[in-house]
Motif scaffolding. Structure first.
Motif, short mmCIF file in Angstrom:
data_model
loop_
_atom_site.label_atom_id
_atom_site.label_comp_id
_atom_site.label_asym_id
_atom_site.label_seq_id
_atom_site.Cartn_x
_atom_site.Cartn_y
_atom_site.Cartn_z
N ASN A 142 1.59 -12.02 -16.36
CA ASN A 142 1.45 -10.72 -15.59
C ASN A 142 0.45 -10.01 -15.98
N GLU A 143 -1.00 -10.31 -15.89
CA GLU A 143 -1.42 -9.43 -16.50
C GLU A 143 -2.06 -9.27 -14.71
N GLN A 144 -2.69 -7.45 -14.54
CA GLN A 144 -3.23 -7.79 -13.25
C GLN A 144 -5.05 -7.82 -13.34
N ILE A 145 -5.26 -8.95 -12.39
CA ILE A 145 -6.62 -9.12 -12.57
C ILE A 145 -7.75 -8.44 -11.25
N ALA A 146 -6.90 -8.08 -10.51
CA ALA A 146 -7.72 -7.43 -8.98
C ALA A 146 -6.64 -6.57 -8.52
N SER A 147 -7.55 -5.51 -8.05
CA SER A 147 -6.79 -5.23 -6.24
C SER A 147 -7.23 -4.77 -5.62
N GLY A 148 -7.07 -4.70 -4.01
CA GLY A 148 -7.69 -4.23 -3.20
C GLY A 148 -7.12 -4.06 -1.83
N MET A 149 -7.51 -2.99 -0.40
CA MET A 149 -6.74 -2.40 -0.11
C MET A 149 -7.74 -3.17 1.32
N ALA A 150 -6.67 -3.02 2.80
CA ALA A 150 -7.27 -3.12 3.70
C ALA A 150 -6.45 -2.38 4.72
N ASN A 151 -6.74 -1.91 5.94
CA ASN A 151 -5.97 -0.72 6.80
C ASN A 151 -5.75 -2.17 7.94
N ILE A 152 -4.25 -2.30 8.16
CA ILE A 152 -3.96 -3.12 9.37
C ILE A 152 -4.03 -2.00 10.63
N ILE A 178 2.74 -6.76 -3.02
CA ILE A 178 1.80 -6.33 -1.87
C ILE A 178 2.74 -4.92 -1.64
N ILE A 179 1.51 -3.90 -1.29
CA ILE A 179 2.55 -2.40 -1.26
C ILE A 179 1.88 -1.99 0.14
N PHE A 180 2.94 -1.76 1.59
CA PHE A 180 2.30 -1.33 2.74
C PHE A 180 2.69 0.16 2.80
N GLU A 181 1.30 1.19 3.16
CA GLU A 181 2.05 2.32 3.02
C GLU A 181 1.30 2.83 4.84
N THR A 182 2.28 3.28 5.09
CA THR A 182 2.55 4.58 6.70
C THR A 182 3.07 5.73 6.37
N PRO A 183 2.35 6.45 7.07
CA PRO A 183 2.80 7.18 7.04
C PRO A 183 4.01 7.87 6.98
N VAL A 184 5.22 7.32 7.97
CA VAL A 184 6.75 7.32 7.58
C VAL A 184 7.74 6.85 6.34
N PHE A 185 6.58 5.41 6.20
CA PHE A 185 7.64 5.00 4.89
C PHE A 185 6.47 3.73 4.16
N VAL A 186 7.28 3.01 3.56
CA VAL A 186 6.04 2.92 1.97
C VAL A 186 6.70 1.55 1.45
N VAL A 187 6.76 0.29 1.86
CA VAL A 187 7.25 -0.66 1.30
C VAL A 187 6.42 -1.30 0.80
N GLU A 188 7.55 -2.45 -0.62
CA GLU A 188 6.87 -3.25 -1.18
C GLU A 188 7.19 -4.43 -2.12
N ILE A 191 2.57 -2.24 13.91
CA ILE A 191 2.28 -1.93 12.05
C ILE A 191 0.74 -1.08 12.30
N THR A 192 0.89 -0.04 11.57
CA THR A 192 -0.51 0.27 11.23
C THR A 192 -0.18 1.20 10.24
N GLY A 193 -0.84 1.57 9.47
CA GLY A 193 -0.91 1.09 7.82
C GLY A 193 -2.17 0.44 6.64
N THR A 194 -2.01 0.67 5.19
CA THR A 194 -2.64 0.05 4.81
C THR A 194 -1.59 -0.70 3.87
N LEU A 195 -2.44 -2.04 3.57
CA LEU A 195 -2.05 -3.52 2.65
C LEU A 195 -3.07 -3.37 1.88
N LYS A 196 -1.78 -2.88 0.66
CA LYS A 196 -2.96 -2.66 -0.92
C LYS A 196 -2.17 -4.06 -1.29
N LEU A 197 -3.00 -4.62 -2.45
CA LEU A 197 -2.46 -6.28 -2.91
C LEU A 197 -2.89 -6.20 -4.36
N GLU A 198 -2.00 -6.56 -5.17
CA GLU A 198 -2.42 -6.21 -6.66
C GLU A 198 -2.17 -7.86 -7.31
#
Lengths: 261, 152
Positions: free
Chosen positions: A203-213, A245-255, A190-197
Protein backbone atom coordinates in the motif's frame (compact mmCIF):
# COMPACT_ATOMS: atom_id res chain seq x y z
CA UNK A 1 -98.78 8.51 8.56
CA UNK A 2 -99.67 7.97 4.89
CA UNK A 3 -98.31 11.41 4.01
CA UNK A 4 -95.03 10.60 5.75
CA UNK A 5 -94.81 7.29 3.86
CA UNK A 6 -95.52 9.06 0.59
CA UNK A 7 -92.88 11.72 1.31
CA UNK A 8 -90.35 9.01 2.13
CA UNK A 9 -91.20 7.22 -1.13
CA UNK A 10 -90.70 10.43 -3.09
CA UNK A 11 -87.40 11.16 -1.32
CA UNK A 12 -86.20 7.62 -2.03
CA UNK A 13 -87.09 7.90 -5.72
CA UNK A 14 -85.38 11.29 -6.02
CA UNK A 15 -82.23 10.03 -4.33
CA UNK A 16 -82.14 6.92 -6.57
CA UNK A 17 -82.48 9.18 -9.62
CA UNK A 18 -79.59 11.37 -8.33
CA UNK A 19 -77.39 8.30 -7.74
CA UNK A 20 -78.25 6.86 -11.16
CA UNK A 21 -77.68 10.21 -12.89
CA UNK A 22 -74.33 10.73 -11.17
CA UNK A 23 -73.19 7.16 -11.90
CA UNK A 24 -74.13 7.31 -15.58
CA UNK A 25 -72.60 10.76 -16.15
CA UNK A 26 -69.49 9.84 -14.17
CA UNK A 27 -68.87 6.72 -16.28
CA UNK A 28 -69.56 8.77 -19.42
CA UNK A 29 -67.12 11.45 -18.25
CA UNK A 30 -64.38 8.92 -17.52
CA UNK A 31 -64.86 7.38 -20.96
CA UNK A 32 -64.47 10.81 -22.53
CA UNK A 33 -61.19 11.60 -20.80
CA UNK A 34 -58.32 11.89 -23.23
CA UNK A 35 -55.06 10.88 -21.60
CA UNK A 36 -51.96 10.93 -23.77
CA UNK A 37 -48.66 9.89 -22.31
CA UNK A 38 -45.55 10.54 -24.40
CA UNK A 39 -42.31 8.62 -24.52
CA UNK A 40 -39.96 8.89 -21.58
CA UNK A 41 -37.09 11.08 -22.68
CA UNK A 42 -33.61 10.88 -21.18
CA UNK A 43 -31.87 14.20 -21.58
CA UNK A 44 -28.42 15.22 -20.39
CA UNK A 45 -28.51 18.20 -18.04
CA UNK A 46 -25.88 20.42 -16.41
CA UNK A 47 -25.54 18.18 -13.36
CA UNK A 48 -26.59 14.79 -14.64
CA UNK A 49 -29.57 13.34 -16.46
CA UNK A 50 -33.17 14.45 -16.65
CA UNK A 51 -36.01 12.04 -17.35
CA UNK A 52 -39.00 13.80 -18.82
CA UNK A 53 -42.45 12.30 -19.20
CA UNK A 54 -44.73 14.56 -21.24
CA UNK A 55 -48.47 13.99 -20.87
CA UNK A 56 -51.72 15.73 -21.66
CA UNK A 57 -55.20 15.32 -20.22
CA UNK A 58 -58.30 16.43 -22.09
CA UNK A 59 -61.36 16.61 -19.89
CA UNK A 60 -64.38 16.17 -22.15
CA UNK A 61 -66.57 14.93 -19.32
CA UNK A 62 -69.18 16.63 -17.19
CA UNK A 63 -67.11 17.01 -14.05
CA UNK A 64 -63.96 18.78 -12.95
CA UNK A 65 -60.81 16.86 -12.22
CA UNK A 66 -59.10 18.29 -9.16
CA UNK A 67 -55.84 17.81 -7.28
CA UNK A 68 -54.07 15.79 -9.96
CA UNK A 69 -50.88 14.56 -8.37
CA UNK A 70 -48.18 12.59 -10.13
CA UNK A 71 -45.39 11.27 -7.93
CA UNK A 72 -42.43 9.20 -9.02
CA UNK A 73 -39.92 7.48 -6.83
CA UNK A 74 -36.72 6.25 -8.40
CA UNK A 75 -34.80 3.57 -6.56
CA UNK A 76 -31.66 1.67 -7.39
CA UNK A 77 -31.64 -2.17 -7.46
CA UNK A 78 -30.87 -2.16 -3.69
CA UNK A 79 -33.97 -0.08 -2.96
CA UNK A 80 -32.14 3.14 -2.09
CA UNK A 81 -34.25 6.16 -3.01
CA UNK A 82 -32.45 8.22 -5.63
CA UNK A 83 -35.22 10.67 -6.39
CA UNK A 84 -38.72 11.59 -5.30
CA UNK A 85 -40.50 14.04 -7.57
CA UNK A 86 -44.04 15.35 -7.52
CA UNK A 87 -46.05 17.13 -10.23
CA UNK A 88 -49.32 18.75 -9.18
CA UNK A 89 -52.09 20.09 -11.40
CA UNK A 90 -54.62 21.82 -9.09
CA UNK A 91 -57.60 21.66 -11.43
CA UNK A 92 -58.69 20.50 -14.88
CA UNK A 93 -62.12 22.06 -15.49
CA UNK A 94 -64.45 20.34 -17.91
CA UNK A 95 -63.81 21.06 -21.57
CA UNK A 96 -60.16 21.95 -21.08
CA UNK A 97 -56.83 20.33 -21.92
CA UNK A 98 -53.77 20.40 -19.73
CA UNK A 99 -50.35 19.78 -21.25
CA UNK A 100 -47.54 19.25 -18.84
CA UNK A 101 -44.58 17.05 -18.22
CA UNK A 102 -43.24 15.26 -15.24
CA UNK A 103 -39.53 15.89 -14.92
CA UNK A 104 -37.24 13.71 -12.85
CA UNK A 105 -33.80 15.26 -12.43
CA UNK A 106 -31.07 12.76 -11.57
CA UNK A 107 -28.17 14.57 -9.93
CA UNK A 108 -25.17 12.41 -10.80
CA UNK A 109 -22.94 14.11 -8.24
CA UNK A 110 -25.45 13.38 -5.48
CA UNK A 111 -25.83 9.77 -6.60
CA UNK A 112 -22.10 9.19 -6.86
CA UNK A 113 -21.52 10.80 -3.47
CA UNK A 114 -23.79 8.06 -2.10
CA UNK A 115 -21.05 5.55 -2.96
CA UNK A 116 -22.78 4.12 -5.99
CA UNK A 117 -19.55 3.23 -7.75
CA UNK A 118 -21.13 0.01 -9.00
CA UNK A 119 -23.42 2.15 -11.14
CA UNK A 120 -20.33 3.60 -12.82
CA UNK A 121 -18.85 0.26 -13.72
CA UNK A 122 -21.83 -1.99 -14.33
CA UNK A 123 -24.97 -1.62 -16.37
CA UNK A 124 -28.01 -1.75 -14.15
CA UNK A 125 -31.60 -0.62 -14.00
CA UNK A 126 -33.57 1.87 -11.94
CA UNK A 127 -36.95 1.00 -10.56
CA UNK A 128 -39.47 3.77 -11.07
CA UNK A 129 -42.64 3.68 -9.00
CA UNK A 130 -45.38 5.92 -10.31
CA UNK A 131 -48.31 7.10 -8.20
CA UNK A 132 -51.08 9.22 -9.67
CA UNK A 133 -54.07 10.57 -7.83
CA UNK A 134 -56.93 12.86 -8.66
CA UNK A 135 -60.25 13.91 -7.25
CA UNK A 136 -63.06 13.23 -9.68
CA UNK A 137 -65.86 15.79 -9.39
CA UNK A 138 -64.36 16.66 -5.97
CA UNK A 139 -66.25 13.61 -4.69
CA UNK A 140 -64.55 10.46 -5.90
CA UNK A 141 -60.79 10.21 -5.24
CA UNK A 142 -59.03 7.96 -7.74
CA UNK A 143 -55.53 6.55 -7.35
CA UNK A 144 -53.33 4.81 -9.88
CA UNK A 145 -50.04 3.14 -9.18
CA UNK A 146 -47.59 1.22 -11.28
CA UNK A 147 -43.89 0.60 -11.54
CA UNK A 148 -41.48 0.40 -14.41
CA UNK A 149 -37.82 -0.33 -14.97
CA UNK A 150 -35.46 2.08 -16.69
CA UNK A 151 -32.15 0.68 -17.94
CA UNK A 152 -29.00 2.40 -16.72
CA UNK A 153 -25.91 2.43 -18.91
CA UNK A 154 -22.66 2.55 -16.95
CA UNK A 155 -20.25 5.27 -18.13
CA UNK A 156 -17.21 3.06 -17.35
CA UNK A 157 -18.63 -0.32 -18.34
CA UNK A 158 -16.12 -3.15 -18.74
CA UNK A 159 -13.35 -1.01 -17.23
CA UNK A 160 -10.14 -2.93 -17.82
CA UNK A 161 -6.52 -2.34 -16.87
CA UNK A 162 -4.13 -4.31 -19.04
CA UNK A 163 -0.63 -5.59 -18.42
CA UNK A 164 1.68 -2.84 -17.16
CA UNK A 165 5.02 -2.54 -18.89
CA UNK A 166 7.91 -0.50 -17.46
CA UNK A 167 10.77 0.96 -19.45
CA UNK A 168 13.51 3.50 -18.60
CA UNK A 169 12.57 7.05 -19.51
CA UNK A 170 15.68 8.98 -18.52
CA UNK A 171 18.42 8.77 -15.92
CA UNK A 172 16.08 9.67 -13.04
CA UNK A 173 12.70 8.33 -14.07
CA UNK A 174 11.10 5.23 -15.55
CA UNK A 175 8.02 5.12 -17.71
CA UNK A 176 5.12 2.74 -17.05
CA UNK A 177 2.62 2.11 -19.79
CA UNK A 178 -0.85 1.15 -18.58
CA UNK A 179 -3.42 0.01 -21.12
CA UNK A 180 -6.88 1.23 -20.04
CA UNK A 181 -10.14 0.50 -21.78
CA UNK A 182 -13.82 0.94 -21.05
CA UNK A 183 -17.12 1.37 -22.84
CA UNK A 184 -19.31 4.40 -22.26
CA UNK A 185 -22.83 2.93 -22.10
CA UNK A 186 -24.27 6.14 -20.58
CA UNK A 187 -26.35 8.59 -22.53
CA UNK A 188 -23.92 11.37 -21.68
CA UNK A 189 -20.43 11.90 -23.08
CA UNK A 190 -17.58 11.23 -20.70
CA UNK A 191 -15.29 14.24 -20.72
CA UNK A 192 -12.80 14.87 -17.97
CA UNK A 193 -9.52 13.93 -16.41
CA UNK A 194 -8.66 10.38 -15.47
CA UNK A 195 -6.03 10.23 -12.74
CA UNK A 196 -4.33 6.98 -11.75
CA UNK A 197 -2.40 6.37 -8.54
CA UNK A 198 -0.35 3.19 -8.22
CA UNK A 199 0.01 1.38 -4.92
CA UNK A 200 2.06 -1.75 -4.39
CA UNK A 201 0.90 -4.69 -2.30
CA UNK A 202 2.32 -2.91 0.81
CA UNK A 203 0.00 0.00 0.00
CA UNK A 204 2.84 2.39 -0.81
CA UNK A 205 2.19 4.86 -3.58
CA UNK A 206 4.64 4.18 -6.40
CA UNK A 207 3.50 6.49 -9.15
CA UNK A 208 0.69 8.57 -10.50
CA UNK A 209 -0.36 9.91 -13.82
CA UNK A 210 -3.29 11.37 -15.63
CA UNK A 211 -4.89 11.70 -19.00
CA UNK A 212 -7.67 13.74 -20.52
CA UNK A 213 -10.37 11.60 -21.96
CA UNK A 214 -13.33 12.40 -24.14
CA UNK A 215 -15.51 9.43 -24.91
CA UNK A 216 -18.86 10.07 -26.58
CA UNK A 217 -21.94 8.16 -25.51
CA UNK A 218 -22.06 4.53 -26.66
CA UNK A 219 -18.38 4.64 -27.69
CA UNK A 220 -15.40 2.70 -26.43
CA UNK A 221 -12.20 4.06 -25.01
CA UNK A 222 -8.95 2.18 -25.35
CA UNK A 223 -5.61 3.85 -24.84
CA UNK A 224 -2.37 3.50 -22.94
CA UNK A 225 -1.65 5.90 -20.10
CA UNK A 226 1.90 6.86 -19.40
CA UNK A 227 2.97 7.11 -15.79
CA UNK A 228 6.40 8.24 -14.65
CA UNK A 229 8.13 7.14 -11.49
CA UNK A 230 11.50 7.72 -9.90
CA UNK A 231 14.16 5.10 -10.50
CA UNK A 232 14.49 4.32 -6.77
CA UNK A 233 10.74 3.59 -6.57
CA UNK A 234 10.80 1.02 -9.36
CA UNK A 235 12.12 -1.61 -6.97
CA UNK A 236 9.01 -1.12 -4.83
CA UNK A 237 6.77 -2.06 -7.73
CA UNK A 238 5.16 -5.40 -7.14
CA UNK A 239 3.50 -7.69 -9.64
CA UNK A 240 0.12 -6.99 -8.06
CA UNK A 241 -1.35 -4.10 -6.12
CA UNK A 242 -4.07 -1.52 -6.12
CA UNK A 243 -4.85 1.34 -8.35
CA UNK A 244 -6.75 4.41 -7.20
CA UNK A 245 -8.71 5.81 -10.10
CA UNK A 246 -10.06 9.36 -9.88
CA UNK A 247 -12.23 10.75 -12.60
CA UNK A 248 -12.91 14.47 -12.53
CA UNK A 249 -15.38 16.45 -14.61
CA UNK A 250 -16.57 20.03 -14.07
CA UNK A 251 -19.81 18.51 -12.68
CA UNK A 252 -18.71 15.61 -10.52
CA UNK A 253 -15.72 13.72 -9.15
CA UNK A 254 -15.74 9.96 -8.73
CA UNK A 255 -13.09 7.67 -7.43
CA UNK A 256 -12.76 3.96 -7.00
CA UNK A 257 -10.15 1.27 -6.50
CA UNK A 258 -9.13 -1.46 -8.92
CA UNK A 259 -6.67 -4.26 -8.54
CA UNK A 260 -3.93 -4.84 -11.05
CA UNK A 261 -1.71 -7.79 -11.65
CA UNK B 1 -116.17 -23.33 -3.23
CA UNK B 2 -114.04 -24.07 -6.32
CA UNK B 3 -115.82 -21.27 -8.16
CA UNK B 4 -115.03 -18.89 -5.32
CA UNK B 5 -111.35 -19.87 -5.40
CA UNK B 6 -111.10 -19.35 -9.16
CA UNK B 7 -112.78 -15.98 -8.82
CA UNK B 8 -110.36 -15.00 -6.03
CA UNK B 9 -107.38 -16.06 -8.12
CA UNK B 10 -108.62 -14.16 -11.15
CA UNK B 11 -109.50 -11.03 -9.22
CA UNK B 12 -106.70 -10.85 -6.67
CA UNK B 13 -103.75 -13.03 -7.65
CA UNK B 14 -103.62 -12.62 -11.43
CA UNK B 15 -103.29 -8.82 -11.45
CA UNK B 16 -100.51 -9.10 -8.87
CA UNK B 17 -98.70 -11.76 -10.90
CA UNK B 18 -99.02 -9.70 -14.06
CA UNK B 19 -97.84 -6.55 -12.25
CA UNK B 20 -94.93 -8.46 -10.70
CA UNK B 21 -93.94 -9.84 -14.12
CA UNK B 22 -94.01 -6.39 -15.68
CA UNK B 23 -92.03 -4.91 -12.76
CA UNK B 24 -89.49 -7.75 -12.95
CA UNK B 25 -89.02 -7.28 -16.69
CA UNK B 26 -88.76 -3.50 -16.29
CA UNK B 27 -86.20 -3.91 -13.52
CA UNK B 28 -84.14 -6.31 -15.60
CA UNK B 29 -84.25 -3.86 -18.51
CA UNK B 30 -83.16 -0.87 -16.39
CA UNK B 31 -80.62 -2.61 -14.17
CA UNK B 32 -78.97 -5.03 -16.62
CA UNK B 33 -79.97 -4.56 -20.24
CA UNK B 34 -79.69 -0.75 -20.38
CA UNK B 35 -76.21 -0.54 -18.76
CA UNK B 36 -74.94 -3.38 -20.96
CA UNK B 37 -76.32 -1.58 -24.00
CA UNK B 38 -74.78 1.77 -22.99
CA UNK B 39 -71.48 0.38 -21.71
CA UNK B 40 -70.67 -3.00 -23.30
CA UNK B 41 -68.05 -5.04 -21.45
CA UNK B 42 -65.39 -4.36 -24.08
CA UNK B 43 -65.53 -0.58 -23.49
CA UNK B 44 -64.35 -0.60 -19.88
CA UNK B 45 -61.04 -2.34 -19.15
CA UNK B 46 -62.44 -4.67 -16.50
CA UNK B 47 -65.21 -7.26 -16.36
CA UNK B 48 -68.26 -5.87 -14.60
CA UNK B 49 -70.86 -8.19 -16.18
CA UNK B 50 -70.75 -10.61 -13.22
CA UNK B 51 -71.45 -7.88 -10.66
CA UNK B 52 -74.16 -6.44 -12.88
CA UNK B 53 -75.97 -9.77 -13.28
CA UNK B 54 -75.75 -10.32 -9.51
CA UNK B 55 -77.26 -6.90 -8.85
CA UNK B 56 -79.89 -7.47 -11.53
CA UNK B 57 -80.85 -10.79 -9.90
CA UNK B 58 -81.25 -9.11 -6.50
CA UNK B 59 -83.27 -6.25 -8.01
CA UNK B 60 -85.53 -8.46 -10.10
CA UNK B 61 -86.19 -10.89 -7.23
CA UNK B 62 -87.15 -8.15 -4.79
CA UNK B 63 -89.15 -6.27 -7.43
CA UNK B 64 -91.19 -9.41 -8.15
CA UNK B 65 -91.79 -10.43 -4.53
CA UNK B 66 -92.41 -6.79 -3.58
CA UNK B 67 -95.20 -6.60 -6.13
CA UNK B 68 -96.59 -10.03 -5.29
CA UNK B 69 -96.88 -9.15 -1.61
CA UNK B 70 -97.50 -5.42 -1.91
CA UNK B 71 -99.78 -4.00 0.72
CA UNK B 72 -99.00 -6.79 3.18
CA UNK B 73 -96.69 -7.18 6.16
CA UNK B 74 -94.67 -9.73 4.17
CA UNK B 75 -94.23 -7.14 1.40
CA UNK B 76 -92.88 -4.66 3.96
CA UNK B 77 -90.52 -7.36 5.26
CA UNK B 78 -89.24 -7.98 1.74
CA UNK B 79 -88.80 -4.21 1.32
CA UNK B 80 -86.62 -4.05 4.42
CA UNK B 81 -84.73 -7.18 3.33
CA UNK B 82 -84.11 -5.64 -0.11
CA UNK B 83 -82.62 -2.50 1.46
CA UNK B 84 -80.35 -4.52 3.75
CA UNK B 85 -79.24 -6.84 0.93
CA UNK B 86 -78.45 -3.89 -1.34
CA UNK B 87 -76.41 -2.18 1.41
CA UNK B 88 -74.50 -5.41 2.09
CA UNK B 89 -74.03 -6.09 -1.62
CA UNK B 90 -72.55 -2.65 -2.35
CA UNK B 91 -70.30 -2.88 0.70
CA UNK B 92 -69.04 -6.28 -0.47
CA UNK B 93 -68.55 -5.31 -4.12
CA UNK B 94 -66.83 -2.00 -3.37
CA UNK B 95 -64.69 -3.54 -0.63
CA UNK B 96 -66.02 -1.15 1.98
CA UNK B 97 -66.03 1.88 -0.31
CA UNK B 98 -62.68 1.56 -2.05
CA UNK B 99 -63.02 -0.24 -5.33
CA UNK B 100 -59.67 -1.72 -6.44
CA UNK B 101 -58.80 -3.33 -9.74
CA UNK B 102 -55.57 -4.38 -11.45
CA UNK B 103 -55.32 -3.57 -15.12
CA UNK B 104 -52.67 -4.89 -17.50
CA UNK B 105 -51.61 -1.97 -19.72
CA UNK B 106 -49.12 -3.04 -22.41
CA UNK B 107 -46.12 -4.38 -20.45
CA UNK B 108 -46.91 -2.91 -17.05
CA UNK B 109 -49.59 -3.57 -14.48
CA UNK B 110 -51.59 -0.62 -13.25
CA UNK B 111 -53.37 -0.74 -9.90
CA UNK B 112 -56.49 1.39 -9.86
CA UNK B 113 -58.28 2.34 -6.65
CA UNK B 114 -61.48 4.35 -6.73
CA UNK B 115 -62.83 5.68 -3.45
CA UNK B 116 -66.60 5.55 -3.89
CA UNK B 117 -67.35 6.20 -0.21
CA UNK B 118 -69.62 9.15 -1.01
CA UNK B 119 -71.60 7.12 -3.54
CA UNK B 120 -71.83 4.27 -1.05
CA UNK B 121 -73.02 6.71 1.62
CA UNK B 122 -75.76 7.90 -0.73
CA UNK B 123 -76.81 4.31 -1.46
CA UNK B 124 -76.87 3.50 2.26
CA UNK B 125 -78.92 6.68 2.95
CA UNK B 126 -81.49 5.80 0.29
CA UNK B 127 -81.83 2.28 1.62
CA UNK B 128 -82.14 3.52 5.21
CA UNK B 129 -84.98 5.74 3.99
CA UNK B 130 -86.47 2.70 2.32
CA UNK B 131 -86.24 0.73 5.57
CA UNK B 132 -87.94 3.59 7.44
CA UNK B 133 -90.67 3.74 4.82
CA UNK B 134 -91.30 -0.01 4.98
CA UNK B 135 -91.37 0.05 8.78
CA UNK B 136 -93.90 2.87 8.76
CA UNK B 137 -95.96 0.99 6.16
CA UNK B 138 -95.90 -2.12 8.34
CA UNK B 139 -96.98 -0.10 11.41
CA UNK B 140 -99.80 1.50 9.40
CA UNK B 141 -101.00 -1.89 8.17
CA UNK B 142 -100.96 -3.35 11.68
CA UNK B 143 -102.73 -0.29 13.10
CA UNK B 144 -105.43 -0.49 10.42
CA UNK B 145 -105.96 -4.18 11.14
CA UNK B 146 -106.20 -3.74 14.90
CA UNK B 147 -108.67 -0.86 14.59
CA UNK B 148 -110.97 -2.67 12.13
CA UNK B 149 -114.32 -3.36 13.80
CA UNK B 150 -116.09 -6.49 12.63
CA UNK B 151 -119.79 -5.85 12.85
CA UNK B 152 -122.00 -8.91 13.12
Amino acid sequence: MKIVIRMLSIATIILWIVILFFSVTAVYSVMNLGINVGEVQMLPSSNGITFSLPFSITNNGYYELADLNLTTRVTDPNGTVLDLTETVVPSIPRGTTVNTSHTIPIDLDAILSMNHVALLLNDSSFNVEIFAGLNFARAVPVQLSTNATIPWGAPFAHFFIGRISVSPHNSTHSEATIPVSFENHAIIDITGTLKLEFYNNSNEQIASGMANINTPSQQSYADSLLVYTRQQDISKLTSSGNMHIIFETPVFVVEWWEQYG
Amino acid sequence: MAELNAKLILEKAMPRVLKATVWGALNFFVVYYLPMMLYPTDILPFDYATQLIQFATISVFFAVVGQLFSGTIIGCGFGIARALVIIAYFFAVSDGGVFSVTLPVTEVTVNLAVDISILLLMIVSVNLLSIAKNLLEAITLLTEKSTDIDLP
